[in-house]
Structures are given as C-alpha cells and as structure tokens.
Design an enzyme around this catalytic site. Structure first.
Site, mmCIF file in Angstrom:
data_model
loop_
_atom_site.group_PDB
_atom_site.id
_atom_site.type_symbol
_atom_site.label_atom_id
_atom_site.label_comp_id
_atom_site.label_asym_id
_atom_site.label_seq_id
_atom_site.Cartn_x
_atom_site.Cartn_y
_atom_site.Cartn_z
ATOM 1 N N ASP A 60 1.432 -8.016 2.677
ATOM 2 C CA ASP A 60 1.222 -6.499 2.024
ATOM 3 C C ASP A 60 2.322 -5.547 1.639
ATOM 4 O O ASP A 60 3.191 -5.102 2.550
ATOM 5 C CB ASP A 60 0.779 -5.375 2.957
ATOM 6 C CG ASP A 60 0.267 -4.282 3.383
ATOM 7 O OD1 ASP A 60 1.062 -3.866 2.027
ATOM 8 O OD2 ASP A 60 -0.694 -3.337 3.888
ATOM 9 N N SER B 166 4.046 2.095 7.989
ATOM 10 C CA SER B 166 3.946 1.521 7.712
ATOM 11 C C SER B 166 5.493 1.126 6.617
ATOM 12 O O SER B 166 5.865 2.287 7.010
ATOM 13 C CB SER B 166 2.787 2.088 6.184
ATOM 14 O OG SER B 166 1.988 1.523 6.744
ATOM 15 N N HIS C 24 1.129 -0.538 0.006
ATOM 16 C CA HIS C 24 -0.200 -0.019 -0.188
ATOM 17 C C HIS C 24 0.904 1.186 0.202
ATOM 18 O O HIS C 24 -0.185 2.215 -0.072
ATOM 19 C CB HIS C 24 -1.021 -0.636 0.935
ATOM 20 C CG HIS C 24 -0.720 0.490 2.122
ATOM 21 N ND1 HIS C 24 -0.512 -0.854 3.896
ATOM 22 C CD2 HIS C 24 -0.415 1.579 2.964
ATOM 23 C CE1 HIS C 24 0.050 0.005 4.639
ATOM 24 N NE2 HIS C 24 0.214 1.428 4.287
HETATM 25 N N1 ARG Z 1 -4.659 0.448 7.437
HETATM 26 C C1 ARG Z 1 -3.466 1.062 6.971
HETATM 27 C C2 ARG Z 1 -2.630 1.753 6.487
HETATM 28 O O1 ARG Z 1 -2.778 3.089 7.616
HETATM 29 C C3 ARG Z 1 -3.483 0.165 5.947
HETATM 30 C C4 ARG Z 1 -4.266 0.788 4.441
HETATM 31 C C5 ARG Z 1 -4.412 0.571 2.869
HETATM 32 N N2 ARG Z 1 -5.163 0.719 2.472
HETATM 33 C C6 ARG Z 1 -6.330 0.185 2.401
HETATM 34 N N3 ARG Z 1 -7.614 1.376 2.493
HETATM 35 N N4 ARG Z 1 -6.621 -1.407 2.513
HETATM 36 O O2 ARG Z 1 -2.099 2.275 6.516
HETATM 37 N N1 GLU Z 2 -1.045 1.247 6.915
HETATM 38 C C1 GLU Z 2 -0.439 2.457 8.609
HETATM 39 C C2 GLU Z 2 0.637 2.904 7.303
HETATM 40 O O1 GLU Z 2 0.903 3.342 6.340
HETATM 41 C C3 GLU Z 2 0.758 1.971 9.367
HETATM 42 C C4 GLU Z 2 -0.373 1.623 10.658
HETATM 43 C C5 GLU Z 2 -0.801 2.272 11.403
HETATM 44 O O2 GLU Z 2 -1.690 3.652 11.311
HETATM 45 O O3 GLU Z 2 -0.997 1.591 12.726
HETATM 46 O O4 GLU Z 2 1.196 4.232 7.777
#
Ligand code: ARG
Ligand code: GLU
Length: 722
Positions: free
Chosen positions: A219, A645, A83
């Site tokens: 991921d 991330s 991502h």
């Molecule tokens: N939650 C993770 C982060 O904050 C993964 C995001 C990937 N995006 C999604 N919409 N699935 O970045």
């Molecule tokens: N997916 C998140 C990012 O883009 C990390 C997950 C979080 O926020 O802990 O950094």
C-alpha cells in the site's frame, strides 16, 4: 515452542500494558523519552522534535489534510499510501491509460504528474498557548459564552503570533479544552505523482483483507514536493523545482524482528478515549448498527454494478473504497468493544474516579459529572441517531441527495448573504459538478436512493421525518425523481444553474430531487439539529471537566494522552504478534509466499501481476530479502488511527523501516479503547516498497535518490532464531 510462546505472551503483559497513546512531539522529554529508551530507542527526544535543528518532524508532512507522508530523498521525494493517493491516481486514469490497473512510474522529472489542490503541510514549530487562550474565561460563565471567549482568544493568537509570510498559524485544543497549542505550519501546493504500483499490489486483498491480519498489501505511492526557486511553497508552475527538505529519512535495509522498537510519526485524525461507558454503549447498540445497515445497502448495490461493468468499476472505485472502509471498521470496532469488555472497564474506571473524587473532597467540583453524563447522553440519543441517518443518507451515500444538498446550501447562501455570495458559490458548484458527473452512474445511484430513503423512513423517529416521508412509497418517489430531476446529468444541471439567482432558485424549487432534499433538510434543521447542538455543547463541557478530573485525580504514573485531533503525534511500541482467540497466534511478519497463497487469477481483489509471479519464482529479490524470503507487511503495538495512513514506521535510530496503513480487525476499537493485547497497527515493510520500485518497476532512478543504510550491521546473523 508453543509453551514458550504462551510464556512470552504472559510475561509481556506488563510491558504491553505500558503501551498506547499518541503523544505531542514537543513534550516527549521525561516520561515518554524514558519509556521509549526502555523499549530500545537509541535517539533522544530532540532528535524527534527540535525547533532549532533539523529533526525527524521536518521529514513528516501532513498529506492533503487527511493522510501522513514522509520525505525520503534530498529532492523532496515523498512516500505515502496507495490509498492516500488513490483519487489522484484515479484522476490521471482512463480506460486507455489505467494507472489504477497498471501502475505508473515516472522515470524522469518531466514525466511526474501534477495534482492541483493536493498539499503537503510541514510543522515548523509547536507552542503551548493555554494561558492566552483561557484568559478571561471563568468557571461561572455559561458554556456558550466560554466557547465564544475562547474562539476570540484563539483568533487573536492566530493573528498576532510571529511567523513568516508564507507560513500559517493554527491553534488546536488538547485534552478537551484543558490545553491549547499553537502550530506554525508551511503548506506546499505543487505535489506531483511519481510512481504507483498497480492496484493488484497497492490494494492487494482490497476490501476482503482491509482491516485484517495476516495482510499482504504493497500500500504505497510516491509523490514529489515542488517548491519555488527559493525553496518555498508555491502554486503549481512549470518553473518550480524539487523541494530540498530540512531533513529526510534514511531507509534501513536491515528489516525488523519481533520486539524491535518502532515509532510511528504522523497525523492521527480523531479518537475518543475518554468517553463515559454510556457513550460506548450507544456506539455499540445504536450508532454503529445504523451506520452499518445504511452502508450495507449502498455497497451491495454498487458492488454488483462494479463487478459487471469495467467503466463503472473505475468510476466508483474510489467512492466505494471510502464507503467500504469505515463500514468494515465499524463492524470490527463493535466486535472489539464487546470482546474487550470496554464498557465494563470504563464502568470500573468511573467507579475508581468517583472514589477518588470522594476521597479528595472534590465532590463540589466533580460530584455530578457522571450523573450528568448519563442524563445528557440519554437525552441526546434519539437526536444523535437521527443525525447519523441524515449524514449517512443525505451527505454521504446517495449522490443525488448530496448534489441536492449543495443546491440547498446555495439557496441558503442567497437568502442569507445575497447575490454576490450566491454567484461565487454557484460557479464553484458547477465546476465541482463537472468532476462529479464524470464518475456518475444514474442507474447505480437510483437504486441506492430507493434503498436508502426506505431505510431512512423506517429508521428515523416519526416525529423527526418530513410529512412526505410518513407514508413513503419509495419506488414511486424514486422513479419520479430520477425521471424528472435536472441533477442527474451534467448538461441539465449546468442549465439549471444558469441565470440570475431568482431564476435559478425558481428552477430549483420545481426540481423533484431538490424538493426531497429541502424537505429532509428542513425537517432535520428544525426537529433535530438545534436540540442536538444544545446537548452536544453541554456534553463537551462535561467531557472537558471529566478530562480535568482525570488529569488531576489519576495516579501519578497514569499515562493520560490527548485524543487525536489531526495534529502531529508520536506513538511507539514494538514489533509484536498477537493472540486474538484461544489457540490462535499471529506472527508479526508476512512474506511474498502469502501473496502467492492468496492469489486468485483474474480476481478483482486477489489477482497478482505476472511480473511479480516471475520475480517470486526466480527469487529475484535483489538486496531486499531476508533469508531468501521477501517480507511484505508487519505489525506492532503502535497506537494509530485514521490519518496515520502513510505514516513512517521508524527504527531505534531514526531510519525508515515501514509505512503504516491499517490496523488489525480485533483491535479497531482502539479509537475508544486501546487494548494492548489486541490492538496492532499494520505496516508495509520498507524493503517490499524498495523491491517493487527497483525490481518490479525498474525505477532505479528513484532508488538512487534514496539513502539506504544498515543500522544493524554487525549484529545481523548473531540474532537468535525464534
Ligand atoms: N483501512 C485502511 C484505512 O483506514 C485502508 C483503507 C483502504 N481502503 C479500502 N477500502 N481498502 O484507511
Ligand atoms: N488506513 C487508515 C488511514 O487512512 C489508517 C488505518 C487506521 O485507521 O488505523 O489513515
């Protein structure tokens, strides 16, 4: 068994209670190092951060300013999240060559794909410069003067601190202005795409599984840093060569078990761990509900179109994912703040602080902190809410308004800075619009516009709205704007921006979309922004004093860590499951079985590629499985946030064991309040990455570059089964 587990949870509370925190890597010696060793770490603080010798930090660059990455070979091979590389992968994709759908693997260097604009930034050195930054700043100065002096001093330090020609100095504040650090950094600019799994692996579970455990997402994506012939940063060039890093992470094949030590190293973006209770109440009751409602509306519309039209699906994939990500996070955050009683706990901490202030006779310094917090936070609330609406509707969710806003800024630039600035900015804007319109659907955006200006006119206080919004007919306005604006397709927009400044501005003034934006922006900048800025500055001053009081008056063993600010941090903990509700306990590791259990053939979120099914059925896992099962994801008590991330998860010895990419639903409130019983970060097991690269993609060239190790060798097999 169940009893044992309960007992285990119960006994481990005091241990967990010590966890949380994102620590400055140059300041780990002492309390952190001791704590980390108690948790099982076998390295020293110097192995993590050292100025004179290679250390872990030399393998962990900031990826494109927003994510983290790690170097995993002596040829600059770089690992980060799928991502994090998503928009690059998308930019190389088309309907014929869809790398989002099918994945991409470069089997030789020549096949690696350049990504103009993408960067990887290493931290060379960190120094405390608090005294220099605060020189000449006195307690009596008004906030604005303090701020000005501080900025002057910071600029001075940036200019005069020694560095190499290709490096850069940056000063950042910690503890809300109580500490300042200088970072000398090195930014590489030729970063090429090396490999990515298909989205059905790299984004498996998509938005349904996002922020959730149990998780089964691969991921990850691979890039490579290129440097010039002297191994220094350089713009993209065919003559560049793979970068030779000061350090790269060896990769452990031994996997993880519950209670293993873990360290996550990376660039967490923003946290607000020291807000007063009233601010948390506003997040729960005012800010998050507004943001969520706006995005609910935008996402519902986009989702419908994306499911119906494969072209729109590619065009909107990245935008949709970005909007959906925080939409879902805010929902979880609100739940978690409520469930963990963050407000109650903060209130109790405030009481304790007041007691300390009184006991230590510090009423004069800190006595009016909390009353003032209450006053300013109450005063700012309507302005803050109006600001959220403006940001979400105009800048983030309606593409036409955003484009219009860029045109509005262009007009401002002309009026304030003249022709030359206008022309530079115009040329940039037109260039950007070309990319924008490649992924633009007028129909989708039109529906979003109509829904969101309706919400805007209802949600924003009447006295903050432009006149034309007072009795809005959203449908009529929408039809007018989308029928007549030049900002809905590239040719017309390009035409509009042609000519000298006066001509362009006259055309803008007659454009219906521009008119709407200008009215909204004018109302915002006249009625909301000035008061918001004024109160916000006062609140920042209070936060700084509050932080100072906490640092000064908290018990000696209090673990007070600075809020995240996109600088390099270390967080550590253990591999651990969690119990989010009565009778539920989540194990800390998931397996490929779980991917198959979630598999929905042909589904947009839960499809599984045939090749992966075949490997699963043949149990063809190479050397990467454990007891015949292929681990996929695991969780731990590392305190992470957005920006982490792609961060490496590192074992007790400094080897790579995983790749951070998310947090669990019940614990996403950790940006405001870290609850060690509920907050967990989610990582891809590095063996799953290796399995996909090797067995799924057949990119054995990449495996050969890496250094695979067995740190637990000898101890394996002896491990007790739980
Ligand atoms: N939650 C993770 C982060 O904050 C993964 C995001 C990937 N995006 C999604 N919409 N699935 O970045
Ligand atoms: N997916 C998140 C990012 O883009 C990390 C997950 C979080 O926020 O802990 O950094």
């Amino acid at each position: 068994m169940k009893l044992l587990r309960l007992l285990f949870i119960f006994l481990s509370v005091p241990l967990f209670a010590q966890q949380g925190g994102m620590w400055i890597p140059s300041l780990l010696e002492g309390m952190n190092e001791t704590e980390m060793k108690n948790l099982g770490m076998k390295m020293s603080a110097k192995d993590i951060y050292d100025v004179n010798n290679a250390s872990l930090k030399d393998a962990v660059p900031h990826f494109n300013g927003g994510c983290t990455s790690e170097v995993i070979s002596n040829q600059g091979l770089l690992l980060t999240n799928h991502h994090c590389g998503y928009s690059q992968i998308q930019s190389h994709s088309s309907l014929e060559n869809d790398y989002l759908e099918d994945g991409f693997w470069a089997l030789k260097l020549e096949d690696e794909l350049p990504n103009p604009g993408v960067t990887a930034t290493f931290i060379v050195r960190i120094e405390d410069v608090t005294n220099q930054v605060l020189t000449g700043v006195t307690a009596e100065m008004p906030e604005a003067d303090k701020q000005r002096k501080i900025e002057e001093n910071m600029a001075q330090i940036v200019q005069t601190s020694p560095k190499e020609a290709w490096q850069e100095n940056r000063v950042r504040t910690f503890y809300e202005g109580n500490q300042y650090m200088l970072f000398v950094v090195e930014t590489f600019k030729d970063i090429r795409l090396v490999g990515t799994p298909p989205s059905s692996i790299g984004k498996f579970g998509s938005d349904t599984d996002n922020w959730m455990w149990p998780r089964h997402t691969g991921d990850f994506a691979l890039f490579r840093i290129y440097a010039d012939k002297n191994n220094r940063p350089a713009e993209y060039s065919e003559d560049n060569v793979p970068y030779t890093p000061k350090h790269f992470l060896p990769i452990s094949l031994d996997g993880v078990a519950e209670n293993d030590f873990t360290l996550v190293f990376g660039f967490p973006g923003t946290t607000d761990e020291y807000l007063p209770s009233i601010a948390i109440e506003q997040v729960i009751n005012t800010v998050n509900p507004a943001r969520i409602a706006i995005r609910d509306a935008a996402l519902t519309i986009q989702d419908e179109y994306m499911r119906a039209d494969p072209k729109i699906k590619i065009q909107y994939a990245s935008k949709f994912a970005r909007i959906a990500n925080y939409w879902k996070k805010w929902k979880g955050e609100t739940l978690g703040l409520t469930k963990s009683n963050a407000v109650g706990i903060k209130k109790k901490q405030e009481k304790d602080l007041i007691n300390q202030i009184n006991k230590k006779g510090k009423q004069k310094d800190y006595g009016d902190l909390l009353p003032k917090f209450n006053q300013y936070y109450s005063e700012i609330e309507p302005y803050k809410l109006a600001r959220e609406y403006f940001l979400e509707v105009v800048l983030r969710n309606v593409e036409l308004l955003r484009t219009g806003y860029q045109a509005y800024q262009l007009k401002q630039v002309y009026e304030n800075r003249g022709t030359q600035s206008f022309e530079d900015r115009r040329d940039n804007l037109v260039k950007r619009l070309e990319g924008h319109f490649k992924n633009y659907s007028k129909q989708v955006d039109k529906e979003v516009f109509e829904a969101l200006i309706q919400i805007y006119s209802e949600g924003v206080n009447k006295q903050f709205l432009p006149d034309s919004f007072q009795n809005l007919n959203a449908e009529k306005l929408t039809n007018e704007v989308y029928a007549n604006s030049a900002l809905v397709n590239y040719e017309a927009a390009k035409n509009l921006f042609e000519g000298d400044a006066e001509t362009v501005i006259e055309k803008l003034n007659n454009d219906p979309a521009f008119k709407v934006v200008e009215e909204m922006a004018t109302a915002y900048f006249e009625n909301v922004a000035p008061k918001y800025e004024e109160l916000n500055l006062l609140i920042s001053g209070l936060q700084r004093d509050y932080m100072k009081a906490l640092l000064e008056l908290s018990p000696k063993d209090a673990r007070i860590f600075p809020n995240a600010n996109s600088t390099l941090r270390v967080t550590y903990g253990k591999v651990a499951g969690y119990s989010p509700a009565d009778a539920i306990y989540y194990e800390p590791v998931t397996h490929l079985e779980g991917v198959m259990q979630k598999y929905i053939p042909g589904d947009y979120e839960f499809n599984v590629p045939q090749k992966l099914i075949d490997l699963y059925e043949a149990k063809d896992f190479g050397p990467y499985a454990e007891n015949g099962k292929m681990p996929v994801n695991f969780i731990g008590t590392n305190h992470t946030t957005g920006g982490n991330s792609g961060s490496p998860a590192i074992d007790a010895h400094g080897n790579l064991i995983g790749l951070n990419f998310d947090r669990v639903w019940e614990g996403t409130m950790s940006d405001y309040y870290y609850d060690p019983t509920l907050s967990r970060n989610i990582m891809v097991d590095i063996r799953y990455v290796l399995f996909i690269v090797d067995k799924y993609a057949g990119a054995t060239n990449l495996i050969e570059e890496m250094k695979l190790v067995h740190p637990k060798k000898g101890k394996r097999g002896k491990k007790k089964k739980k």
